[in-house]
Write a protein that holds these residues in place. Structure first.
Motif, mmCIF file in Angstrom:
data_model
loop_
_atom_site.group_PDB
_atom_site.id
_atom_site.type_symbol
_atom_site.label_atom_id
_atom_site.label_comp_id
_atom_site.label_asym_id
_atom_site.label_seq_id
_atom_site.Cartn_x
_atom_site.Cartn_y
_atom_site.Cartn_z
ATOM 1 N N THR A 42 14.553 -18.313 -18.457
ATOM 2 C CA THR A 42 13.443 -18.187 -17.513
ATOM 3 C C THR A 42 13.000 -16.737 -17.392
ATOM 4 N N ALA A 43 13.964 -15.829 -17.241
ATOM 5 C CA ALA A 43 13.626 -14.405 -17.159
ATOM 6 C C ALA A 43 13.016 -13.921 -18.474
ATOM 7 N N GLY A 44 13.507 -14.428 -19.597
ATOM 8 C CA GLY A 44 12.957 -14.049 -20.887
ATOM 9 C C GLY A 44 11.529 -14.516 -21.088
ATOM 10 N N TYR A 45 11.146 -15.566 -20.395
ATOM 11 C CA TYR A 45 9.756 -16.028 -20.473
ATOM 12 C C TYR A 45 8.853 -15.221 -19.540
ATOM 13 N N TRP A 46 9.276 -15.032 -18.287
ATOM 14 C CA TRP A 46 8.400 -14.416 -17.289
ATOM 15 C C TRP A 46 8.382 -12.895 -17.317
ATOM 16 N N LEU A 47 9.488 -12.252 -17.670
ATOM 17 C CA LEU A 47 9.529 -10.793 -17.647
ATOM 18 C C LEU A 47 8.506 -10.168 -18.600
ATOM 19 N N PRO A 48 8.423 -10.603 -19.858
ATOM 20 C CA PRO A 48 7.374 -10.021 -20.711
ATOM 21 C C PRO A 48 5.963 -10.305 -20.217
ATOM 22 N N ARG A 49 5.747 -11.468 -19.631
ATOM 23 C CA ARG A 49 4.412 -11.778 -19.105
ATOM 24 C C ARG A 49 4.009 -10.816 -18.002
ATOM 25 N N TYR A 50 4.969 -10.394 -17.191
ATOM 26 C CA TYR A 50 4.642 -9.471 -16.109
ATOM 27 C C TYR A 50 4.669 -8.013 -16.567
ATOM 28 N N LEU A 51 5.412 -7.689 -17.618
ATOM 29 C CA LEU A 51 5.486 -6.308 -18.086
ATOM 30 C C LEU A 51 4.331 -5.915 -18.995
ATOM 31 N N LEU A 83 -8.646 -7.579 -21.510
ATOM 32 C CA LEU A 83 -8.609 -8.308 -22.784
ATOM 33 C C LEU A 83 -7.193 -8.376 -23.347
ATOM 34 N N GLY A 84 -6.461 -7.275 -23.276
ATOM 35 C CA GLY A 84 -5.086 -7.290 -23.763
ATOM 36 C C GLY A 84 -4.196 -8.206 -22.952
ATOM 37 N N TRP A 85 -4.340 -8.148 -21.631
ATOM 38 C CA TRP A 85 -3.521 -8.985 -20.752
ATOM 39 C C TRP A 85 -3.810 -10.459 -20.986
ATOM 40 N N ARG A 86 -5.111 -10.820 -21.068
ATOM 41 C CA ARG A 86 -5.468 -12.224 -21.287
ATOM 42 C C ARG A 86 -5.015 -12.702 -22.675
ATOM 43 N N PHE A 87 -5.103 -11.813 -23.672
ATOM 44 C CA PHE A 87 -4.667 -12.218 -25.005
ATOM 45 C C PHE A 87 -3.180 -12.548 -25.003
ATOM 46 N N PHE A 88 -2.362 -11.654 -24.453
ATOM 47 C CA PHE A 88 -0.917 -11.852 -24.521
ATOM 48 C C PHE A 88 -0.409 -12.902 -23.549
ATOM 49 N N THR A 89 -1.112 -13.176 -22.462
ATOM 50 C CA THR A 89 -0.612 -14.156 -21.493
ATOM 51 C C THR A 89 -1.302 -15.514 -21.581
#
Length: 189
Positions: free
Chosen positions: A89-98, A161-167
Motif C-alpha cells: 500500500t505504501a509502495g503504491y501511494w508514496l510515489p503518487r504523493y512524492l 502535466l507531469g503530475w497528471r501524466f504520472f498519476t
C-alpha cells in the motif's frame, strides 16, 4: 481559503488537525473493538430514519458483515503478511504523493510537504467527485487555484502535466495493453 489568503497554511495548525483526527480515529477504533455490536445496533437505529437506508438495509448489513469478515481475516494473519500488505500500500501511494514534490523541486519551486499532501488529497477528491471522465478540466482548475499564487504560469502548466501524466495517464497507458490482453484471453478461454 488558500487561494484567498495567498500563502501556505500554518504547519502547527496542520499538525494540530492531524493529531485531532488521529486521536479521534484511535478512540473510535477502541470503542468499536470493545462495543462493536452495540455501536452497530445504535447506528442501525439512527439510520432507519433515512428512507434509502430502510430500502437497502439488508444489503448494507451484508456489506458490513463482509467487511467484518475481512477484518477478522487480517487479524488472523501473521505480522509478516500484515507488513507486506502495508508495504504494498505504501509502495503504491508514496510515489503518487512524492511525484509532485519532485516536479516542483525540478521547476525550482519550494512548497511545503504538508501543503503538497493536503492539496493532492483535495485534488484526488476532485477527481472522484467530478462527473467528467478522469476529472478533466476540474482537476486543472483546482490545481491552478491551489498552486497558481505560488508559482509562475509555466511552472504550473509543467507540474500539472507531469503530475497528471504520472498519476493518471501512465496507468491508462500501462493498463490498456493489459486490459486487451486479458480481454483476448477471456474470449478464448
Amino acid at each position: 481559503m488558500v487561494s484567498a489568503s495567498r500563502h501556505v497554511p500554518n504547519l502547527s495548525a496542520f499538525v494540530t488537525l492531524l493529531i485531532t483526527v488521529l486521536s479521534t480515529f484511535i478512540i473510535a477504533i477502541l470503542a468499536w473493538h470493545i462495543e462493536h455490536r452495540r455501536l452497530l445496533l445504535w447506528i442501525d437505529y439512527l439510520l432507519r430514519q433515512v428512507r434509502w437506508y430502510r430500502r437497502h438495509r439488508f444489503s448494507v448489513a451484508r456489506s458490513v458483515h463482509r467487511f467484518a469478515q475481512a477484518a477478522g481475516l487480517i487479524k488472523t494473519m501473521n505480522w509478516r503478511h500484515r507488513w507486506l500488505i502495508f508495504g504494498s500500500t505504501a509502495g503504491y501511494w508514496l510515489p503518487r504523493y512524492l511525484i509532485l514534490w519532485i516536479l516542483m523541486a525540478y521547476a525550482g519551486v519550494i512548497v511545503s510537504v504538508p501543503y503538497l499532501i493536503v492539496s493532492q488529497t483535495l485534488l484526488n477528491l476532485t477527481v472522484q467527485l467530478s462527473i467528467l471522465p478522469g476529472g478533466a478540466g476540474t482537476v486543472g482548475a483546482a490545481y491552478a487555484l491551489l498552486f497558481g499564487s505560488t508559482m509562475a504560469r509555466g511552472d504550473v502548466g509543467f507540474s500539472l502535466l507531469g503530475w497528471r501524466f504520472f498519476t493518471y495517464y501512465w496507468y491508462l497507458l500501462v493498463g490498456a495493453p493489459w486490459f486487451f490482453l486479458e480481454l483476448k484471453s477471456g474470449f478464448q478461454g
